[in-house]
Design a protein around this motif. Sequence first.
Motif, PDB file in Angstrom:
ATOM      1  N   GLN A  70       0.829  -1.207   0.000  1.00 39.64           N
ATOM      2  CA  GLN A  70       0.000   0.000   0.000  1.00 39.64           C
ATOM      3  C   GLN A  70       0.863   1.257   0.000  1.00 39.64           C
ATOM      4  O   GLN A  70       0.524   2.245  -0.652  1.00 39.64           O
ATOM      5  CB  GLN A  70      -0.937  -0.008   1.206  1.00 39.64           C
ATOM      6  CG  GLN A  70      -2.011  -1.072   1.124  1.00 39.64           C
ATOM      7  CD  GLN A  70      -2.737  -1.265   2.440  1.00 39.64           C
ATOM      8  OE1 GLN A  70      -2.225  -0.949   3.510  1.00 39.64           O
ATOM      9  NE2 GLN A  70      -3.940  -1.803   2.363  1.00 39.64           N
ATOM     10  N   LEU A  71       1.970   1.222   0.738  1.00 42.37           N
ATOM     11  CA  LEU A  71       2.881   2.367   0.727  1.00 42.37           C
ATOM     12  C   LEU A  71       3.468   2.569  -0.670  1.00 42.37           C
ATOM     13  O   LEU A  71       3.552   3.694  -1.163  1.00 42.37           O
ATOM     14  CB  LEU A  71       4.007   2.168   1.741  1.00 42.37           C
ATOM     15  CG  LEU A  71       3.634   2.277   3.221  1.00 42.37           C
ATOM     16  CD1 LEU A  71       4.843   1.936   4.084  1.00 42.37           C
ATOM     17  CD2 LEU A  71       3.117   3.654   3.551  1.00 42.37           C
ATOM     18  N   ALA A 122       0.341  -9.867   7.964  1.00 40.43           N
ATOM     19  CA  ALA A 122       0.785  -8.753   7.125  1.00 40.43           C
ATOM     20  C   ALA A 122       1.234  -7.654   8.076  1.00 40.43           C
ATOM     21  O   ALA A 122       0.502  -7.293   9.007  1.00 40.43           O
ATOM     22  CB  ALA A 122      -0.342  -8.259   6.230  1.00 40.43           C
ATOM     23  N   TYR A 123       2.439  -7.154   7.884  1.00 42.09           N
ATOM     24  CA  TYR A 123       2.975  -6.140   8.783  1.00 42.09           C
ATOM     25  C   TYR A 123       2.583  -4.756   8.315  1.00 42.09           C
ATOM     26  O   TYR A 123       2.536  -4.468   7.121  1.00 42.09           O
ATOM     27  CB  TYR A 123       4.492  -6.290   8.886  1.00 42.09           C
ATOM     28  CG  TYR A 123       4.884  -7.630   9.431  1.00 42.09           C
ATOM     29  CD1 TYR A 123       4.496  -8.023  10.703  1.00 42.09           C
ATOM     30  CD2 TYR A 123       5.615  -8.528   8.675  1.00 42.09           C
ATOM     31  CE1 TYR A 123       4.827  -9.265  11.205  1.00 42.09           C
ATOM     32  CE2 TYR A 123       5.963  -9.766   9.166  1.00 42.09           C
ATOM     33  CZ  TYR A 123       5.557 -10.125  10.434  1.00 42.09           C
ATOM     34  OH  TYR A 123       5.896 -11.362  10.928  1.00 42.09           O
ATOM     35  N   LEU A 124       2.307  -3.896   9.269  1.00 41.38           N
ATOM     36  CA  LEU A 124       1.841  -2.546   8.988  1.00 41.38           C
ATOM     37  C   LEU A 124       2.863  -1.524   9.441  1.00 41.38           C
ATOM     38  O   LEU A 124       3.538  -1.714  10.457  1.00 41.38           O
ATOM     39  CB  LEU A 124       0.512  -2.290   9.713  1.00 41.38           C
ATOM     40  CG  LEU A 124      -0.629  -3.249   9.387  1.00 41.38           C
ATOM     41  CD1 LEU A 124      -1.814  -2.977  10.294  1.00 41.38           C
ATOM     42  CD2 LEU A 124      -1.033  -3.112   7.938  1.00 41.38           C
ATOM     43  N   TYR A 125       2.964  -0.444   8.684  1.00 46.88           N
ATOM     44  CA  TYR A 125       3.862   0.661   8.991  1.00 46.88           C
ATOM     45  C   TYR A 125       3.042   1.937   9.112  1.00 46.88           C
ATOM     46  O   TYR A 125       1.971   2.062   8.514  1.00 46.88           O
ATOM     47  CB  TYR A 125       4.910   0.815   7.882  1.00 46.88           C
ATOM     48  CG  TYR A 125       5.753  -0.418   7.710  1.00 46.88           C
ATOM     49  CD1 TYR A 125       6.904  -0.593   8.453  1.00 46.88           C
ATOM     50  CD2 TYR A 125       5.379  -1.411   6.816  1.00 46.88           C
ATOM     51  CE1 TYR A 125       7.684  -1.728   8.305  1.00 46.88           C
ATOM     52  CE2 TYR A 125       6.150  -2.554   6.665  1.00 46.88           C
ATOM     53  CZ  TYR A 125       7.291  -2.703   7.407  1.00 46.88           C
ATOM     54  OH  TYR A 125       8.044  -3.828   7.267  1.00 46.88           O
ATOM     55  N   ARG A 126       3.550   2.894   9.856  1.00 41.63           N
ATOM     56  CA  ARG A 126       2.859   4.160  10.025  1.00 41.63           C
ATOM     57  C   ARG A 126       3.040   5.020   8.780  1.00 41.63           C
ATOM     58  O   ARG A 126       4.158   5.214   8.303  1.00 41.63           O
ATOM     59  CB  ARG A 126       3.368   4.889  11.260  1.00 41.63           C
ATOM     60  CG  ARG A 126       2.953   4.199  12.533  1.00 41.63           C
ATOM     61  CD  ARG A 126       3.405   4.876  13.774  1.00 41.63           C
ATOM     62  NE  ARG A 126       3.308   6.336  13.697  1.00 41.63           N
ATOM     63  CZ  ARG A 126       3.771   7.134  14.641  1.00 41.63           C
ATOM     64  NH1 ARG A 126       4.349   6.642  15.709  1.00 41.63           N
ATOM     65  NH2 ARG A 126       3.660   8.434  14.517  1.00 41.63           N
ATOM     66  N   VAL A 127       1.952   5.536   8.274  1.00 40.43           N
ATOM     67  CA  VAL A 127       1.989   6.332   7.049  1.00 40.43           C
ATOM     68  C   VAL A 127       2.652   7.682   7.312  1.00 40.43           C
ATOM     69  O   VAL A 127       3.369   8.204   6.457  1.00 40.43           O
ATOM     70  CB  VAL A 127       0.564   6.512   6.483  1.00 40.43           C
ATOM     71  CG1 VAL A 127       0.565   7.422   5.273  1.00 40.43           C
ATOM     72  CG2 VAL A 127      -0.036   5.166   6.129  1.00 40.43           C
ATOM     73  N   ASP A 128       2.463   8.248   8.505  1.00 37.27           N
ATOM     74  CA  ASP A 128       3.036   9.568   8.784  1.00 37.27           C
ATOM     75  C   ASP A 128       4.558   9.544   8.887  1.00 37.27           C
ATOM     76  O   ASP A 128       5.207  10.567   8.717  1.00 37.27           O
ATOM     77  CB  ASP A 128       2.429  10.169  10.055  1.00 37.27           C
ATOM     78  CG  ASP A 128       2.651   9.289  11.281  1.00 37.27           C
ATOM     79  OD1 ASP A 128       2.919   8.089  11.117  1.00 37.27           O
ATOM     80  OD2 ASP A 128       2.551   9.818  12.406  1.00 37.27           O
ATOM     81  N   LEU A 129       5.150   8.371   9.147  1.00 39.09           N
ATOM     82  CA  LEU A 129       6.609   8.252   9.222  1.00 39.09           C
ATOM     83  C   LEU A 129       7.236   7.763   7.914  1.00 39.09           C
ATOM     84  O   LEU A 129       8.456   7.678   7.807  1.00 39.09           O
ATOM     85  CB  LEU A 129       7.003   7.289  10.347  1.00 39.09           C
ATOM     86  CG  LEU A 129       6.608   7.703  11.769  1.00 39.09           C
ATOM     87  CD1 LEU A 129       7.029   6.626  12.763  1.00 39.09           C
ATOM     88  CD2 LEU A 129       7.226   9.035  12.133  1.00 39.09           C
ATOM     89  N   ALA A 130       6.392   7.421   6.943  1.00 42.96           N
ATOM     90  CA  ALA A 130       6.897   6.910   5.663  1.00 42.96           C
ATOM     91  C   ALA A 130       7.571   8.038   4.879  1.00 42.96           C
ATOM     92  O   ALA A 130       7.222   9.203   5.010  1.00 42.96           O
ATOM     93  CB  ALA A 130       5.762   6.308   4.849  1.00 42.96           C
TER      94      ALA A 130
END
Length: 124
Positions: free
Chosen positions: A35-36, A63-71
């Motif tokens: 998604q990123l 499925a691992y998730l990441y923070r969008v604001d830190l991408a």
Amino acid sequence: MSRIRAAYWDPDGARYGIPTYWWRGAPPGYATRRQLRAAGLRPGGQPIAAQVLWRGVGGTRAAYLYRVDLARPKRTATPAQRAAIGKALAARRKCPTCGTVRPYYIPRSLGECLACAYPLEDAA
């Protein structure tokens, strides 16, 4: 809440170590790598922020998730890198035996183009 959803609901990370949600149950602000990438972003070295668990073929899937604001924004190749990639792909199409540039990649199993590898079939 169904039993399956309840089994994968751990927003504080007490059971699984990191915040865990069920399929399509993650709050906004989290995204997978795919998604990123679709949004033109990358994780940028941040740790895994959460995970999504679901029951799949062969057991529990994650499925691992990441923070969008830190991408961070995706990096693009420089013109020199693009030129090097073009040269490398062109070299894969040139036959080392006859020196002809073919419209296909030379098979590594043969080490030469199909005309050089099978000369009798080409003449027939």
